[in-house]
Write a protein that holds these residues in place. Structure first.
Motif, short mmCIF file in Angstrom:
data_model
loop_
_atom_site.label_atom_id
_atom_site.label_comp_id
_atom_site.label_asym_id
_atom_site.label_seq_id
_atom_site.Cartn_x
_atom_site.Cartn_y
_atom_site.Cartn_z
N LEU A 156 0.72 -1.33 0.07
CA LEU A 156 0.24 -0.03 0.08
C LEU A 156 0.89 1.27 0.02
CD1 LEU A 156 -2.81 -1.01 2.76
CD2 LEU A 156 -2.98 -0.92 0.15
N ASN A 157 0.52 2.20 -0.64
CA ASN A 157 1.10 3.54 -0.57
C ASN A 157 0.77 4.44 0.47
OD1 ASN A 157 -1.27 4.98 -1.30
ND2 ASN A 157 -0.98 4.82 -3.53
N VAL A 158 1.29 5.41 0.62
CA VAL A 158 1.00 6.53 1.98
C VAL A 158 -0.41 6.84 2.00
CG1 VAL A 158 1.54 8.52 2.92
CG2 VAL A 158 3.26 7.25 2.20
N MET A 159 -0.96 7.29 0.84
CA MET A 159 -2.52 7.47 1.04
C MET A 159 -3.50 6.53 1.29
SD MET A 159 -2.76 10.97 0.21
CE MET A 159 -4.43 10.90 0.25
N GLU A 160 -3.13 5.30 0.79
CA GLU A 160 -4.10 4.18 0.99
C GLU A 160 -3.88 3.74 2.44
OE1 GLU A 160 -3.82 1.91 -3.00
OE2 GLU A 160 -2.28 1.63 -1.78
N SER A 161 -2.58 3.90 3.08
CA SER A 161 -2.44 3.57 4.54
C SER A 161 -3.05 4.56 5.33
CB SER A 161 -0.85 3.48 4.87
OG SER A 161 -0.11 2.51 4.03
N HIS A 162 -2.91 5.77 4.79
CA HIS A 162 -3.57 6.92 5.64
C HIS A 162 -5.24 6.82 5.62
CE1 HIS A 162 -4.17 11.06 7.55
NE2 HIS A 162 -4.90 11.33 6.42
#
Length: 297
Positions: free
Chosen positions: A255-261
């Protein structure tokens, strides 16, 4: 912030208690001395000491509203809990005093009959304090304030003390003064039991204890959030009427940062539905267990 708005609302309960105690202690002491009622005088002195407890609650609520500073990064919300702790000590002292006076009454009974008017004053005071108790109890539930809840229990104890005083006065009037002593013993034990309950709850909060059922409920919520593979750690504590929760979750490492956020925001949104006064900190870690299983195959 909503929590500070609630603390300001809580001041209404403290001011109501202070006003009621000043009014009732004045009439109890006046009628007690003129009507020759030791029970009513003792009840009036009890209310004078309650003014101190109510002022302590008010000061605690005021301090709790102070914003965070360099020495208190989480704010001053625990001042409210300390106020509850102080109120429990004052209630315990009052309860012990009532018990001591009752024991003395067994060995030194009085034959002086008080005025019937003093019994009316005692029962009137009980009605007033019960009304204050109901107001503060409802307010404490509305704003989730431990200090206002402690004040409400103190109000209830004072209503019981006044009822006991009234019954004792009637007993003395009708020739059964021992009833005054027996009632005082019962009331004293009730006050001490209430003080113990408030003390225990305050100490649990100050020592960062956390309700196990609440923790399990929130853990279930977190595990059901899409994207959360594993809830590795859950920590919670209460800071005044605010709950702080620290979570460590494992997610798909791709997952990228946006998806994790997005996952963290979804966790916060779902928990806030059941616990509005909750500050949540989510730590994300990659879950490499699937990669390990693939390599073994």
């Amino acid at each position: 912030m909503e929590v500070y708005t609630n603390l300001r609302k809580g001041e209404k309960g403290a001011w109501l208690s202070i006003g009621a105690y000043i009014f009732l202690s004045a009439i109890k002491l006046s009628f007690g001395f003129t009507g020759s009622s030791e029970a009513l005088i003792a009840d009036g002195l009890n209310n004078l000491s309650d003014i101190i407890a109510s002022v302590a609650v008010l000061v605690g609520l005021r301090i709790s509203q102070k914003p965070p500073d360099e020495n208190h990064h989480y704010g001053h919300l625990r001042a409210e809990t300390i106020a509850s702790l102080l109120a429990s000590f004052i209630m315990a002292v009052i309860g012990l005093q009532v018990l001591l006076n009752a024991v003395r009454g067994f060995f030194d009974p009085t034959d002086v009959a008080p005025s019937p008017l003093t019994a009316g004053v005692a029962f009137f005071s009980a009605i007033v304090m019960y009304g204050v108790y109901r107001f503060n109890l409802n307010l404490s539930k509305q704003i989730k304030s431990a200090a206002v809840k402690a004040a409400a229990y103190d109000n209830r104890s004072d209503a019981l003390v006044s009822i006991g005083a009234g019954i004792g006065i009637l007993g003395a009037i009708f020739g059964a003064p021992i009833l005054d002593t027996i009632t005082a013993l019962v009331v004293g034990f009730i006050i001490i039991k209430t003080a113990w309950d408030i003390f225990k709850e305050s100490v649990l909060t100050l020592t960062d204890a956390f309700n196990e059922e609440e923790g399990e409920t929130m853990s279930v919520i977190v595990r059901k959030v899409p994207g959360v593979r594993l809830l590795r750690e859950f920590k919670g504590r209460n800071h005044g009427n605010v709950m702080f929760v620290d979570l460590t979750i494992a997610v798909d490492p791709s997952l990228n940062v946006m998806e994790s956020h997005w996952i963290t925001e979804e966790i916060e949104r779902k928990i806030h539905k059941v616990k509005p006064n909750c500050v949540i900190l989510v730590h994300i870690e990659p879950d490499f267990s699937t990669f390990s299983d693939t390599e073994e195959e």
